[in-house]
Design an enzyme around this catalytic site. Structure first.
Site, PDB file in Angstrom:
ATOM      1  N   GLY A 209       0.820  -1.204   0.000  1.00 12.43           N
ATOM      2  CA  GLY A 209       0.000   0.000   0.000  1.00 12.43           C
ATOM      3  C   GLY A 209       0.847   1.244   0.000  1.00 12.43           C
ATOM      4  O   GLY A 209       2.040   1.195   0.295  1.00 12.43           O
ATOM      5  N   PRO A 210       0.235   2.389  -0.303  1.00 18.35           N
ATOM      6  CA  PRO A 210       0.974   3.652  -0.356  1.00 18.35           C
ATOM      7  C   PRO A 210       1.553   4.010   1.010  1.00 18.35           C
ATOM      8  O   PRO A 210       1.085   3.501   2.031  1.00 18.35           O
ATOM      9  CB  PRO A 210      -0.078   4.685  -0.778  1.00 18.35           C
ATOM     10  CG  PRO A 210      -1.323   3.937  -1.051  1.00 18.35           C
ATOM     11  CD  PRO A 210      -1.185   2.542  -0.577  1.00 18.35           C
ATOM     12  N   PRO A 211       2.553   4.876   1.042  1.00 17.51           N
ATOM     13  CA  PRO A 211       3.169   5.278   2.307  1.00 17.51           C
ATOM     14  C   PRO A 211       2.144   5.930   3.230  1.00 17.51           C
ATOM     15  O   PRO A 211       1.250   6.631   2.765  1.00 17.51           O
ATOM     16  CB  PRO A 211       4.212   6.311   1.885  1.00 17.51           C
ATOM     17  CG  PRO A 211       4.412   6.137   0.429  1.00 17.51           C
ATOM     18  CD  PRO A 211       3.158   5.543  -0.120  1.00 17.51           C
ATOM     19  N   GLY A 212       2.288   5.673   4.508  1.00 14.95           N
ATOM     20  CA  GLY A 212       1.457   6.365   5.485  1.00 14.95           C
ATOM     21  C   GLY A 212       0.093   5.763   5.696  1.00 14.95           C
ATOM     22  O   GLY A 212      -0.739   6.327   6.404  1.00 14.95           O
TER      23      GLY A 212
ATOM     24  N   LYS B 188       0.888   0.558   7.449  1.00 14.11           N
ATOM     25  CA  LYS B 188       1.459  -0.792   7.318  1.00 14.11           C
ATOM     26  C   LYS B 188       2.336  -1.130   8.531  1.00 14.11           C
ATOM     27  O   LYS B 188       2.183  -2.182   9.144  1.00 14.11           O
ATOM     28  CB  LYS B 188       2.284  -0.895   6.024  1.00 14.11           C
ATOM     29  CG  LYS B 188       1.455  -0.666   4.771  1.00 14.11           C
ATOM     30  CD  LYS B 188       2.266  -0.867   3.519  1.00 14.11           C
ATOM     31  CE  LYS B 188       3.326   0.198   3.318  1.00 14.11           C
ATOM     32  NZ  LYS B 188       2.785   1.560   3.165  1.00 14.11           N
ATOM     33  N   THR B 189       3.241  -0.215   8.868  1.00 12.74           N
ATOM     34  CA  THR B 189       4.092  -0.436  10.030  1.00 12.74           C
ATOM     35  C   THR B 189       3.237  -0.577  11.279  1.00 12.74           C
ATOM     36  O   THR B 189       3.448  -1.463  12.111  1.00 12.74           O
ATOM     37  CB  THR B 189       5.062   0.743  10.196  1.00 12.74           C
ATOM     38  OG1 THR B 189       5.725   0.957   8.952  1.00 12.74           O
ATOM     39  CG2 THR B 189       6.086   0.456  11.273  1.00 12.74           C
TER      40      THR B 189
ATOM     41  N   HIS C 169     -18.273   9.489 -13.440  1.00 11.19           N
ATOM     42  CA  HIS C 169     -17.334   8.890 -14.386  1.00 11.19           C
ATOM     43  C   HIS C 169     -17.088   7.415 -14.030  1.00 11.19           C
ATOM     44  O   HIS C 169     -17.258   6.523 -14.866  1.00 11.19           O
ATOM     45  CB  HIS C 169     -16.025   9.685 -14.344  1.00 11.19           C
ATOM     46  CG  HIS C 169     -14.955   9.178 -15.258  1.00 11.19           C
ATOM     47  ND1 HIS C 169     -14.617   9.825 -16.418  1.00 11.19           N
ATOM     48  CD2 HIS C 169     -14.145   8.104 -15.173  1.00 11.19           C
ATOM     49  CE1 HIS C 169     -13.642   9.161 -17.018  1.00 11.19           C
ATOM     50  NE2 HIS C 169     -13.334   8.109 -16.276  1.00 11.19           N
ATOM     51  N   GLU C 170     -16.742   7.164 -12.784  1.00  8.84           N
ATOM     52  CA  GLU C 170     -16.456   5.787 -12.380  1.00  8.84           C
ATOM     53  C   GLU C 170     -17.713   4.922 -12.438  1.00  8.84           C
ATOM     54  O   GLU C 170     -17.641   3.753 -12.806  1.00  8.84           O
ATOM     55  CB  GLU C 170     -15.845   5.749 -10.976  1.00  8.84           C
ATOM     56  CG  GLU C 170     -14.472   6.413 -10.863  1.00  8.84           C
ATOM     57  CD  GLU C 170     -13.440   5.857 -11.837  1.00  8.84           C
ATOM     58  OE1 GLU C 170     -13.490   4.654 -12.144  1.00  8.84           O
ATOM     59  OE2 GLU C 170     -12.597   6.634 -12.312  1.00  8.84           O
TER      60      GLU C 170
ATOM     61  N   ASP D 277      -8.344   6.992 -20.546  1.00  7.36           N
ATOM     62  CA  ASP D 277      -9.339   6.106 -21.145  1.00  7.36           C
ATOM     63  C   ASP D 277      -9.267   6.177 -22.659  1.00  7.36           C
ATOM     64  O   ASP D 277      -9.341   5.176 -23.355  1.00  7.36           O
ATOM     65  CB  ASP D 277     -10.753   6.533 -20.706  1.00  7.36           C
ATOM     66  CG  ASP D 277     -10.978   6.309 -19.226  1.00  7.36           C
ATOM     67  OD1 ASP D 277     -10.276   5.479 -18.644  1.00  7.36           O
ATOM     68  OD2 ASP D 277     -11.857   6.989 -18.666  1.00  7.36           O
TER      69      ASP D 277
HETATM   70  P1  ADP Z   1       3.265   3.056   6.542  1.00  9.48           P
HETATM   71  O1  ADP Z   1       4.114   2.067   7.265  1.00  9.48           O
HETATM   72  O2  ADP Z   1       2.157   2.431   5.751  1.00  9.48           O
HETATM   73  O3  ADP Z   1       4.035   4.028   5.717  1.00  9.48           O
HETATM   74  P2  ADP Z   1       2.783   3.973   9.178  1.00  9.48           P
HETATM   75  O4  ADP Z   1       2.252   2.742   9.816  1.00  9.48           O
HETATM   76  O5  ADP Z   1       4.206   4.268   9.422  1.00  9.48           O
HETATM   77  O6  ADP Z   1       2.503   3.928   7.619  1.00  9.48           O
HETATM   78  O7  ADP Z   1       1.854   5.191   9.599  1.00  9.48           O
HETATM   79  C1  ADP Z   1       2.375   6.400  10.032  1.00  9.48           C
HETATM   80  C2  ADP Z   1       1.495   6.987  11.103  1.00  9.48           C
HETATM   81  O8  ADP Z   1       0.241   7.367  10.587  1.00  9.48           O
HETATM   82  C3  ADP Z   1       1.184   6.010  12.214  1.00  9.48           C
HETATM   83  O9  ADP Z   1       2.159   6.043  13.183  1.00  9.48           O
HETATM   84  C4  ADP Z   1      -0.152   6.524  12.731  1.00  9.48           C
HETATM   85  O10 ADP Z   1       0.031   7.581  13.633  1.00  9.48           O
HETATM   86  C5  ADP Z   1      -0.794   7.087  11.500  1.00  9.48           C
HETATM   87  N1  ADP Z   1      -1.702   6.116  10.899  1.00  9.48           N
HETATM   88  C6  ADP Z   1      -1.607   5.572   9.662  1.00  9.48           C
HETATM   89  N2  ADP Z   1      -2.602   4.737   9.407  1.00  9.48           N
HETATM   90  C7  ADP Z   1      -3.378   4.702  10.509  1.00  9.48           C
HETATM   91  C8  ADP Z   1      -4.587   4.001  10.865  1.00  9.48           C
HETATM   92  N3  ADP Z   1      -5.194   3.164  10.026  1.00  9.48           N
HETATM   93  N4  ADP Z   1      -5.090   4.217  12.097  1.00  9.48           N
HETATM   94  C9  ADP Z   1      -4.486   5.073  12.961  1.00  9.48           C
HETATM   95  N5  ADP Z   1      -3.354   5.753  12.680  1.00  9.48           N
HETATM   96  C10 ADP Z   1      -2.805   5.591  11.467  1.00  9.48           C
HETATM   97 ZN    ZN Z   2     -11.993   6.584 -16.648  1.00  9.67          ZN
HETATM   98 MG    MG Z   3       6.151   2.358   7.460  1.00  6.81          MG
END
Ligand code: ADP
Ligand code: ZN
Ligand code: MG
Length: 610
Positions: free
Chosen positions: A203-206, A209-210, A425-426, A502
């Site tokens: 998935g995208p950053p943030g 996932k971590t 559109h979608e 498209d």
């Molecule tokens: P990734 O590893 O996908 O890049 P992180 O897990 O490092 O993202 O997320 C960074 C921060 O964003 C987390 O520490 C948290 O504070 C916040 N965050 C991201 N997703 C969520 C979520 N689903 N619920 C609560 N906080 C989230």
């Molecule tokens: Zn389209």
């Molecule tokens: Mg991460």
């Protein structure tokens, strides 16, 4: 323990660097301020010079002037021809200075002795540090470069649980099984169940996932070893592989546990890719990782979780059964998810009564969890700066600019009018997907910005690779692609530039039908395709080498147009037949942002019932 070791090697590097800089400056700069020759002459003219020593390097005309000024400061000045300089000084300032010419200073001997000293002292420092780390119980191996660098999450720290992860319900469900296994491995092994060794979070950053990986460890109450893929990639061949070995050895000692590898794409990039070679180190690291993964038994109680946002560049070997055989997509949150994430991040932040989290969630389409966390944090900082003990709407509005638009964030606030267009559109694409017979079921429809240019997407189920495409399939593919544009036209009586991708797709399919597959009535079974795509790749103009003349070129264009026009008409009437569904689908999309197969298909049955 591990952290301490990496602290030591960090300290060591700093010390070595300091010494390096110090000695280099001694070797090349003699520790004094340097002068340009012009500055020196100026000083001489102003009668600032007290004394002067000229040093000539061995067997070369270059040398150094060592100048003591009247204020007792000391300068050096490198010159390209010592004899020339002395002559000039004698002529211009005959008896002002005593010039001492020291013949034949051997600078290379100088440099060697300095380097020797440097190496000796550096060696001593390394020795001392190694002894120190031994005393600290740090394993005592010479040089820590081969150590895994994995961080063991502090067992006494606050545990992350699924409760701290908002929105990702399906993902949590998929990972719950892993938690259960880690909690009671025996229950599973006794009946011979095979538990996944590796889970890949994509998935995208943030997007969390971590966070969710940590939550799995927290829920199961097992150690969590985390390391980033880029930590494996070092300058020295073999170091990465050694780190992998060390990491797994450590994990085995602590089983059951989780090994989390962030940014796995940094090591697990497709092997043999990349220009000009030089990726031996990474490949060796990757191979070692595969060997280790295959080496531990299925039920040894170690589960690997890895995260990436680029699954497309991963080496296929890593995704094979027995390795990262389970993939969990961690997507951008929809409205409901965003509201829940906001709730988590305002837990310890008092809010004023004009703050409406629902409203914020609605206006932050495309924001990921990290963005929202950042937004609330900025708001709290803003409130604190205003000496307020709670956050008001104004704080949030101000922070919006900072986190959403002010920086170069991919995500930004999408205006309502744009969301409406995207929704229709979608919905247009999705309806055609559904009603055309050989286009698979619609898996997801979404108007959450993808962050890479698309305003939304409509996704069929991942198809099995069909080698043969039929004419009807290709025609339907064209119709589906046109659906978005047609829906915009019907509803808004105007069209946007949003459909360019498209249209590209439509043109490409239609052209290949005519020029490659002999599917047009007028041009028949002739291949007019000259492998243009290769030429484009080499930077040549399209059509430069086409094996046909102007007449055929025109005929091809006409055929393409006939196909597209025909598809357009059919697609438009299909959408008009389903106009109720179109409105409902768009409305639902605006409300939820993302709808799944069941929700989408329900729209059709409801319509029939009415
Ligand atoms: P990734 O590893 O996908 O890049 P992180 O897990 O490092 O993202 O997320 C960074 C921060 O964003 C987390 O520490 C948290 O504070 C916040 N965050 C991201 N997703 C969520 C979520 N689903 N619920 C609560 N906080 C989230
Ligand atoms: Zn389209
Ligand atoms: Mg991460």
């Amino acid at each position: 323990m591990n952290t301490k070791r990496s602290n030591n090697s960090f300290l060591l590097i700093i010390i070595v660097l300091c010494f390096g800089a110090f000695y280099l400056s001694r070797i090349f700069g003699d520790g004094s301020d340097s002068y340009s020759y012009r500055e020196f002459l100026n000083a001489a003219k102003d009668k600032q010079v007290q004394s002067l020593t000229v040093k000539q390097n061995k067997e070369v005309p270059t040398g150094t002037l060592e100048v003591r000024l009247k204020d007792d400061s000391y300068k050096t000045c490198n010159v390209s021809d010592v004899d020339e300089v002395i002559k000039e000084l004698r002529d211009k300032y005959p008896d002002v200075y005593k010039v001492t010419k020291l013949e034949g200073i051997d600078r290379s001997a100088d440099i060697i002795s300095n380097v020797l000293q440097f190496v000796l002292i550096g060696g001593m420092i390394v020795f001392v540090l190694v002894m120190m780390s031994r005393q600290n119980g740090g394993g005592g191996k010479m040089a820590d470069f081969g150590k895994s660098r994995a961080k063991l999450a502090n067992p006494n720290g606050k545990k992350v649980t699924f409760g701290d992860v908002a929105g990702l319900d399906e993902e949590k469900e998929e990972l719950a099984e892993v938690v259960e296994f880690l909690k009671a491995p025996a229950k599973f092994t006794s009946i011979g169940a095979r538990i996944p060794k590796g889970v890949l979070l994509v998935g995208p950053p943030g997007t969390g996932k971590t966070l969710i990986a940590k939550a799995v460890a927290g829920e199961a109450d097992v150690p969590f070893f985390s390391i980033s893929g880029s930590d494996f990639v070092e300058m020295f061949v073999g170091v990465g592989a050694a780190r992998v070995r060390d990491l797994f050895a450590e994990a085995k000692k602590n089983s059951p546990c989780i090994i989390f590898i962030d940014e796995i794409d940094a090591v697990a990039r497709r092997r043999g890719s990349g220009l000009g070679g030089g990726h031996d180190e990474r490949e060796q690291t990757l191979n070692q990782m595969l060997v280790e993964m295959d080496g531990f038994g299925v039920n040894e109680g170690i589960i690997m979780i890895a995260a990436t946002n680029r699954v497309d560049i991963l080496d296929p070997a890593i995704l094979r059964p027995g390795r990262f055989d389970r993939k969990v997509g961690v997507g951008r949150p929809d409205v409901k998810g965003r509201e829940e994430i906001l709730k988590i991040h305002v837990k310890d932040k008092p809010l004023g009564d004009d703050v409406d989290l629902k409203e914020i969630a609605r206006t932050t389409s495309g924001f990921v969890g990290a963005d929202l966390e950042n937004l609330m944090n900025e708001s709290a900082i803003h409130a604190a700066r205003e000496n307020r003990a709670y956050i008001v709407k104004e704080d949030i509005d101000k922070s919006f600019i900072k986190v959403g638009i002010g920086t170069e964030k991919k995500s930004r606030v999408v205006p309502e009018s744009e969301r409406r267009i995207t929704a229709y559109h979608e919905a247009g694409h999705a309806i055609l997907f559904h009603v055309l017979p050989d286009q698979g079921p619609v898996y997801t429809v979404s108007i959450i910005p993808t962050g890479v240019g698309a305003a939304g997407y409509t996704m069929p189920l991942p198809e099995n690779d069909n080698v043969f495409n039929t004419k009807n399939k290709m025609l339907h593919n064209i119709m589906v692609s046109l659906g978005g544009r047609i829906a915009e036209e019907i509803i808004f009586d105007d069209i946007t530039t949003g459909a360019s991708q498209d249209i590209k797709q439509v043109t490409a399919v239609a052209r290949s039908m005519v020029t490659k597959y002999g599917m047009s009535d007028n041009l028949g079974l002739i291949n007019y395709d000259s492998g243009e795509s290769d030429e484009v790749f080499l930077g040549k103009e399209i059509g430069q080498n086409r094996p046909y003349g102007e007449v055929i070129a025109t005929a091809i264009d006409e055929e393409v147009k006939i196909i597209v026009d025909d598809c357009y008409k059919k697609a438009k009437s299909l959408i008009q037949e389903n106009i109720d569904v179109l409105h409902k689908c768009a409305t639902l999309l605006l409300e939820k942002e993302r709808i799944n197969q069941q929700e989408f298909e329900a729209l059709f049955t409801e319509t029939v019932e009415e």
